[in-house]
Structure formats: structure tokens, C-alpha cells
Scaffold this active site. Structure first.
Site, PDB file in Angstrom:
ATOM      1  N   GLY A 195       0.850  -1.121  -0.015  1.00 39.79           N
ATOM      2  CA  GLY A 195       0.014   0.012  -0.058  1.00 39.79           C
ATOM      3  C   GLY A 195       0.853   1.440  -0.102  1.00 39.79           C
ATOM      4  O   GLY A 195       0.329   2.344  -0.275  1.00 39.79           O
ATOM      5  N   CYS A 249     -27.127  -8.924 -17.157  1.00 42.01           N
ATOM      6  CA  CYS A 249     -26.422  -8.925 -18.556  1.00 42.01           C
ATOM      7  C   CYS A 249     -27.555  -9.109 -19.467  1.00 42.01           C
ATOM      8  O   CYS A 249     -28.234 -10.139 -19.508  1.00 42.01           O
ATOM      9  CB  CYS A 249     -25.217  -9.436 -18.729  1.00 42.01           C
ATOM     10  SG  CYS A 249     -24.256  -9.263 -20.454  1.00 42.01           S
ATOM     11  N   CYS A 303     -25.590 -12.094 -21.867  1.00 40.64           N
ATOM     12  CA  CYS A 303     -25.272 -13.382 -21.407  1.00 40.64           C
ATOM     13  C   CYS A 303     -26.199 -13.684 -20.005  1.00 40.64           C
ATOM     14  O   CYS A 303     -26.459 -14.942 -19.583  1.00 40.64           O
ATOM     15  CB  CYS A 303     -23.933 -13.563 -20.840  1.00 40.64           C
ATOM     16  SG  CYS A 303     -23.582 -12.880 -19.313  1.00 40.64           S
ATOM     17  N   CYS A 356     -22.345  -7.029 -19.750  1.00 42.39           N
ATOM     18  CA  CYS A 356     -21.077  -7.109 -19.007  1.00 42.39           C
ATOM     19  C   CYS A 356     -20.053  -6.259 -19.379  1.00 42.39           C
ATOM     20  O   CYS A 356     -19.906  -6.135 -20.492  1.00 42.39           O
ATOM     21  CB  CYS A 356     -20.514  -8.720 -19.041  1.00 42.39           C
ATOM     22  SG  CYS A 356     -21.538  -9.971 -18.351  1.00 42.39           S
ATOM     23  N   CYS A 365     -18.427 -12.366 -20.198  1.00 41.77           N
ATOM     24  CA  CYS A 365     -19.481 -12.543 -21.119  1.00 41.77           C
ATOM     25  C   CYS A 365     -19.574 -13.431 -22.147  1.00 41.77           C
ATOM     26  O   CYS A 365     -20.326 -14.408 -22.316  1.00 41.77           O
ATOM     27  CB  CYS A 365     -19.882 -11.150 -21.575  1.00 41.77           C
ATOM     28  SG  CYS A 365     -21.539 -10.819 -22.350  1.00 41.77           S
TER      29      CYS A 365
END
Lengths: 204, 291
Positions: free
Chosen positions: B32, B241, B244, B266, B272
Site C-alpha cells: 500500500g 447482462c 449472457c 457485462c 460475457c
């Protein structure tokens, strides 16, 4: 001066540097995990081929290297490192970007190396510690890079090494990172690793 | 090899790679924390992923299989050009399949398919400093990180609640890494934040213009900042979606005509396509039927 076989560097610097770096990155990203190295360098003793390839992959004219006594006592080691990396060799371990430890049982305390500053903790020493054996037993670690806990130990190390690791972690984000090397394996303990249990290590 | 022969492997010279590799190792050791690095000019403008490209170029080896996504898609300009860049300068294999890739460079998304151990996810980062819009001085933000003085960020999130009734930050949602540093996850939607926590893959972040590298080692605790009475909430979609039928994934709005028509699909094109190619995939549901 003719280069003897013992002084050869990487045959293919691009490929071998990359492969060595990825191995060290993998080790640093998985604290305490022991990884096999396929380093084939034949550096002057007491340098091991594993630690020599790490230093050749990472050091250059921008970095300073410190050698412990057994390594510094061998002029061929300094020649080898200067020739292949162009790095400066320094006398004080607190000035080093990389330190090579050939006699870990007698190594200086971790606190004597560069620790970085609170604002720039990255300005610290990375220790390359040559040991006889690495094992997936002994000290227990937790922290980043470790799914639950990991067991790891290196021999020989100073008797108070676990205590030094505790103190190193207490200085976080300051502190040093360690890369251990045997002749065929490497492992790393980044400063983020927390030692949580384990026997005091055996020294010889 | 004819194209690649004009460049060093993966474009960057070896000294630059070493400098970046050293920064990456520090970044992994201090999760980080933003490590400064001497970012190079790349043959693409800042803002097009120069930081990510430099990180990718420094980790890539001849055996790697590279995937590049831009907002989840493999087939948008940024993704296609970066993929071609490494095909030409490194001669490496590329893929669009998340599961086959060893290195994935991303702009603003984490793939829907879970990442595996051994994979490396490289983020393109525009502004690495999460405190930058609160405190413009680098000297000051450095000190705030050093002292773990993150009150300002909590005030910002609190002001969100005071103004909007909830934390209105939806992307670049700040996280705390291993209980120490506050980190900008790059402008990924906050939907992706939980995927960073304890992720088995190594996550590397490169900010080219701002010259910073940071990292999340595998299995690192990553917590999205919140309050007890206003806990972090992942973005939810009230539909699936339209191609899909997947639910519980991140959706893109696609404009379909100039009369306000649009559809939701997606954002992750590989996910997808995989679902649509799979034999068990259901026929695309119709929006009216869903809600």
C-alpha cells in the site's frame, strides 16, 4: 586481465535477469515460501550462484552494496560485483541498498542496516543472506503474502534472530527486507511478515 | 523477431527495468505504500497507461501470456494497442481469457473470474495518492501517510454522508491495506474493491505521470473505508447482462441509437463471451421479463 570461468556473468542478461527477478518477486510476495532457483552462475566463493544472480539482476551503478567480513575478505568477490554490476561497494552497512551476508550466524543486527525514513520507508537495505538450509518448519509467520500462517526457518542464524524480526516488524513501515539463499533455493521475509511463534533459532 | 530485434525485449532498456524491479520489490514488502520511481517517457501519452506498461514490461518474460483490458473489455482501443505493443516488442503470447493469462494489465476493472495464485494483475493508475484532492502538497501527504494521519479521509467520507445521505464515492474508493496504509485502488468501480481483499494473485500498480509504484501481495487484508452506521456497500444492479444473463456482475451501459435507447451488458467481455459460448448458457433474457 583475462576473465576466468569463475567470473562469468549471465550468458543472456535479459532473460536471466528477468527470470531471477520473477523468482525474487514471487518469494517476496509469498513470505517464507521456499522456491527452487535454477541459477547457473559460478561466482567466486563465498558467493553462491543464487545470491550472485539476484545481485546481478538487481544491482547497478545506482545502488550500493555492502559485503560482510567473509565476502569482503575475498577480493575476487568485489571484482566480480564491480565488473558485472558497476555498483558501489560501501563500508558502512547503513549506507547499503543491498547487503550480502556470507556468515549469517555472525551478521550485524538488522537494526544496523538502512531502515528508511517514516516518509520514505523504501530507502532501506535489502539483505541477501546466504544460509546452509531453509525449511518449512520452525518459526511461524502471518501477514501479507501468507494465506493463513506459514512456517519457515533458516540455519544458521543469530540466536536472537526471532527477536530481531519482532523488532523489525515493530518498526514498520521502516525496516529491512530479507532474501535467503542456499545453493539451490531462495525464500524471502519482507518487513511486513509478522513472526508469531517458534523456537529460538539454532546457531553454530 | 524482425520487429522485436529493433528493441530490447519488452521495449525498456535493462537499467530501467532494474530500477522498476527494485521499486516493485519494495512495494511488495510495504503493501500500500507508494514507492517513487524514475518513470520513463513511453511511446504513448500519459493517461494511456504508461505506468502500467512500464510495470508490465519489467515483469514480463518470454513464457508469459498477457491479457490487457480497458474497463473490462479486451477489444477497446487502449487494450488492443497495449496488447499489440507487447506482441511487437516482446514477441510474447497474448490472450483474452482471464484464466489463461499469467499477467493481466488493466485499466479500471478487476476481471469477474476469480484470479489464481501465480497470476499478476497490473493496474494503470492516473492519481496514486488517495489524499491528493484533499491535500495538494506531496510533502504533506507523505507526512500524513508516515504518521498514519488519515482523519481527513474520514471527514471526506462523512461529508458525503452529510450531503447525500450515503457515501457517494463510487470509484477510486479508498481502502486500508493490512491495517496500515490508505491506498487508492485506482479508478476501479467500488464494486471491485472486495475482490482485492485476500486475493490470491499479486496486484501491482503503476502510475507513469505521477511516478509511483505500489502493490498488494497475495492474501493481503484490504478493507474499504466506512463507518459502523454506514458500512461499505458494493454497487448492486437491479438487472442482469442482456447478452449472457449474468447477475451480480458489473454492467456497462451501451447506447444503441440516438433516441435514448440503451442496453446493459457485462463490462468484462471475456466473462460475457465465455458464458455465451458455454453449452449450458441460457438464451439471453429480455429486459422486460427481468423487471
Amino acid at each position: 586481465m583475462a576473465l576466468s570461468a569463475a567470473q562469468r556473468g549471465f550468458d543472456d542478461a535479459v532473460r536471466e535477469s528477468q527470470r531471477t527477478f520473477r523468482l525474487v518477486l514471487d518469494a517476496m510476495a509469498h513470505a517464507g515460501r521456499i522456491l527452487r532457483s535454477d541459477a547457473t552462475l559460478a561466482p567466486p566463493p563465498p558467493l553462491l550462484s543464487t545470491s550472485a544472480s539476484i545481485i546481478l539482476a538487481l544491482a547497478d551503478f545506482e545502488t550500493a552494496i555492502w559485503l560482510d567480513e567473509p565476502a569482503a575478505d575475498c577480493p575476487a568477490v568485489a571484482d566480480f560485483l564491480r565488473f558485472h554490476t558497476g555498483a558501489r561497494l560501501v563500508r558502512a552497512c547503513r549506507d547499503a541498498d543491498f547487503a550480502i551476508i556470507a556468515a549469517p550466524a555472525r551478521m550485524p543486527p538488522l537494526a544496523s542496516f538502512a531502515q528508511g525514513t517514516p516518509e520514505y520507508p523504501d530507502r532501506s537495505t535489502t539483505l541477501i543472506v546466504q544460509v546452509e538450509a531453509l525449511a518449512g518448519v520452525g518459526w511461524q509467520f502471518r501477514g501479507p503474502g501468507i494465506q493463513d500462517s506459514a512456517h519457515f526457518s533458516a540455519t544458521p542464524m543469530p540466536l536472537d534472530f526471532p527477536q530481531q524480526l519482532l523488532e523489525n516488524r515493530a518498526r514498520f513501515p521502516r525496516g529491512v527486507d530479507l532474501v535467503f539463499a542456499t545453493s539451490t533455493e531462495i525464500a524471502a521475509l519482507p518487513r511486513s511478515a509478522r513472526i508469531t511463534a517458534g523456537p529460538a533459532c539454532t546457531s553454530r | 523477431m524482425s520487429d522485436a530485434a529493433h528493441y530490447n525485449f519488452a521495449y525498456l532498456d535493462e537499467q530501467t527495468k532494474r530500477m522498476i524491479r527494485r521499486a516493485l520489490l519494495k512495494a511488495v514488502a510495504i503493501p500500500g505504500y507508494q514507492v517513487p520511481f524514475a518513470s520513463r517517457e513511453m511511446p504513448m501519452p500519459y493517461g494511456w497507461g504508461t505506468g502500467g506498461v512500464q510495470v508490465t514490461a519489467s515483469v514480463l518474460g518470454p513464457d508469459d501470456i498477457l491479457k490487457v483490458i480497458d474497463q473490462g473489455a479486451d477489444d477497446t482501443t487502449n487494450a488492443v494497442s497495449i496488447r499489440k505493443f507487447f506482441e511487437r516488442t516482446a514477441g510474447i503470447a497474448t490472450t483474452t481469457h482471464t484464466r489463461d493469462a499469467t499477467v493481466i494489465q488493466t485499466r479500471h476493472r478487476i476481471p469477474e473470474a476469480p484470479l489464481k495464485e501465480g497470476q499478476i494483475l497490473v493496474y494503470q493508475v492516473p492519481i496514486p495518492e488517495p489524499l491528493r484532492f484533499l491535500e495538494p502538497r506531496e510533502t504533506e501527504t507523505r507526512r500524513q501517510h508516515a504518521l498514519e494521519d488519515y482523519g481527513l479521509m474520514h471527514v471526506k467520507l462523512y461529508e458525503d454522508i452529510a450531503r447525500h445521505g450515503h457515501i457517494a464515492t463510487t470509484y477510486a474508493y479508498p481502502v486500508k491495506v493490512d491495517d496500515r496504509y490508505i491506498m487508492d485502488p485506482s479508478p476501479t468501480p467500488k464494486f471491485d474493491n472486495p475482490k482485492m481483499d485476500m486475493c490470491p494473485a499479486l496486484q501491482l500498480f503503476g502510475a507513469g505521470r505521477e511516478k509511483r509504484i505500489y502493490a498488494l501481495p497475495p492474501y493481503t487484508k484490504v478493507v474499504s473505508l466506512d463507518f459502523e452506521d454506514h458500512p461499505f456497500e458494493r454497487t448492486k444492479f437491479d438487472r442482469g447482462c442482456e447478452l449472457c444473463g449474468a447477475e451480480g456482475i458489473y454492467l456497462d451501459e451501451v447506447v444503441t441509437d440516438d433516441r435514448g435507447g440503451c442496453m446493459y451488458v457485462c463490462s468484462d467481455t471475456d466473462y460475457c463471451e465465455g458464458r455465451r459460448a458455454a453449452p449450458h448458457a441460457a438464451a439471453p433474457p429480455i429486459r422486460e421479463a427481468r423487471r
